[in-house]
Structures are given as C-alpha cells and as structure tokens.
Design a protein around this motif. Structure first.
Motif, short mmCIF file in Angstrom:
data_model
loop_
_atom_site.label_atom_id
_atom_site.label_comp_id
_atom_site.label_asym_id
_atom_site.label_seq_id
_atom_site.Cartn_x
_atom_site.Cartn_y
_atom_site.Cartn_z
N LEU A 263 36.46 -0.31 26.88
CA LEU A 263 36.01 0.78 26.02
C LEU A 263 34.51 0.66 25.75
O LEU A 263 33.78 1.65 25.79
CB LEU A 263 36.80 0.79 24.70
N ALA A 264 34.04 -0.55 25.49
CA ALA A 264 32.60 -0.76 25.27
C ALA A 264 31.81 -0.40 26.52
O ALA A 264 30.74 0.23 26.43
CB ALA A 264 32.34 -2.21 24.86
N GLU A 265 32.32 -0.75 27.70
CA GLU A 265 31.66 -0.41 28.95
C GLU A 265 31.61 1.11 29.15
O GLU A 265 30.58 1.66 29.53
CB GLU A 265 32.37 -1.06 30.13
N VAL A 266 32.72 1.78 28.90
CA VAL A 266 32.77 3.24 29.06
C VAL A 266 31.81 3.92 28.09
O VAL A 266 31.11 4.87 28.45
CB VAL A 266 34.22 3.76 28.88
N ARG A 267 31.75 3.42 26.86
CA ARG A 267 30.82 4.01 25.89
C ARG A 267 29.38 3.82 26.33
O ARG A 267 28.55 4.72 26.17
CB ARG A 267 31.06 3.41 24.50
N ALA A 268 29.06 2.66 26.89
CA ALA A 268 27.71 2.41 27.39
C ALA A 268 27.39 3.35 28.55
O ALA A 268 26.28 3.90 28.64
CB ALA A 268 27.56 0.95 27.81
N GLU A 269 28.36 3.54 29.46
CA GLU A 269 28.18 4.48 30.57
C GLU A 269 27.96 5.89 30.06
O GLU A 269 27.10 6.63 30.56
CB GLU A 269 29.39 4.44 31.51
N ARG A 270 28.76 6.28 29.06
CA ARG A 270 28.62 7.62 28.48
C ARG A 270 27.22 7.81 27.88
O ARG A 270 26.57 8.82 28.10
CB ARG A 270 29.68 7.82 27.39
N ASP A 271 26.75 6.79 27.15
CA ASP A 271 25.43 6.90 26.52
C ASP A 271 24.33 7.00 27.57
O ASP A 271 23.37 7.76 27.41
CB ASP A 271 25.20 5.71 25.59
N ALA A 272 24.47 6.23 28.67
CA ALA A 272 23.48 6.30 29.75
C ALA A 272 23.48 7.69 30.39
O ALA A 272 22.42 8.26 30.68
CB ALA A 272 23.76 5.22 30.79
#
Length: 123
Positions: free
Chosen positions: A76-85
């Motif tokens: 989930l943290a990885e997906v949120r970071a991808e979303r923010d990028a």
C-alpha cells in the motif's frame, strides 16, 4: 486439580484470591475467582469463548495473517508513492500544456465579465 484433569463447567478452582484489575491479564488465582463466581452456564460460555479464541489464533498463525498484513501495508505504501509520483508528472504535463496567459487578453476578459455582471442601470 491434578495434572491431566480437565476443567469442566462444574469444576471449582482452588487458590482463588481476588479478581484482576480491569484490562490486566489475570494470574491463575485471579482466574480462579472469576471462574468460581460464574454459574455453570456462564462457565460453559467461557469455555466456548476460550476454544473459539484458540481456534482463531491458530487459524491466524497458520495463515501468517500478521505477515500478510505487513506485506499488504508495505505494498500500500508503494502504491501510494507511485500514485503521488504520477500526480506530480500529470501536474507537470498539465502546466506545460497550458500556454502562457497574455496579460492584455486576461484584462480584456476580466473587464468583459465585470461589465457583463453589472446591473444594466449602471452601464
């Protein structure tokens, strides 16, 4: 109770002292007080609850639920970071796609809307 005996609804437990403080795990003596003060029906309910808790605990341990939760939280943290990028990239693309505003044209449009929104008597 001697070693090997099982607790049943009609069992009473020796060594009872006082009830535990709320929210604190009971020691054997405190558990005995709780047990001895219950009716046979309440003791049956306690035994069912204990068996159910053991079953759920085993199910979670065998299913590695804690490990799965950790993995899902990490993902989930990885997906949120991808979303923010991606959001940053989209914002940059949008900013690049919008042409610079001509100040004279912007003033002309503002004046138009100001005039358009004024009551007719004041024009």
């Amino acid at each position: 109770m001697s070693n090997g005996e099982h607790i049943t609804e009609s069992s009473t437990l020796a060594g009872a002292t006082t009830e535990p403080e709320p929210g604190v795990e009971s020691n054997p003596g405190e558990f005995a007080v709780i047990w001895n003060r219950r009716t046979e029906e309440q003791r049956s309910e306690m035994l069912r609850n204990m068996r159910s808790a053991v079953h759920r605990s085993n199910w979670c341990i065998l299913g590695d639920h804690d490990g799965r939760i950790e993995n899902l939280e990490q993902r989930l943290a990885e997906v949120r970071a991808e979303r923010d990028a991606l959001r940053q990239q989209l914002d940059a693309l949008a900013a690049a796609a919008i042409p610079e505003e001509d100040p004279a044209q912007a003033q002309q449009e503002a004046d138009y809307w100001k005039w358009h929104n004024e009551p007719e008597e004041t024009r």
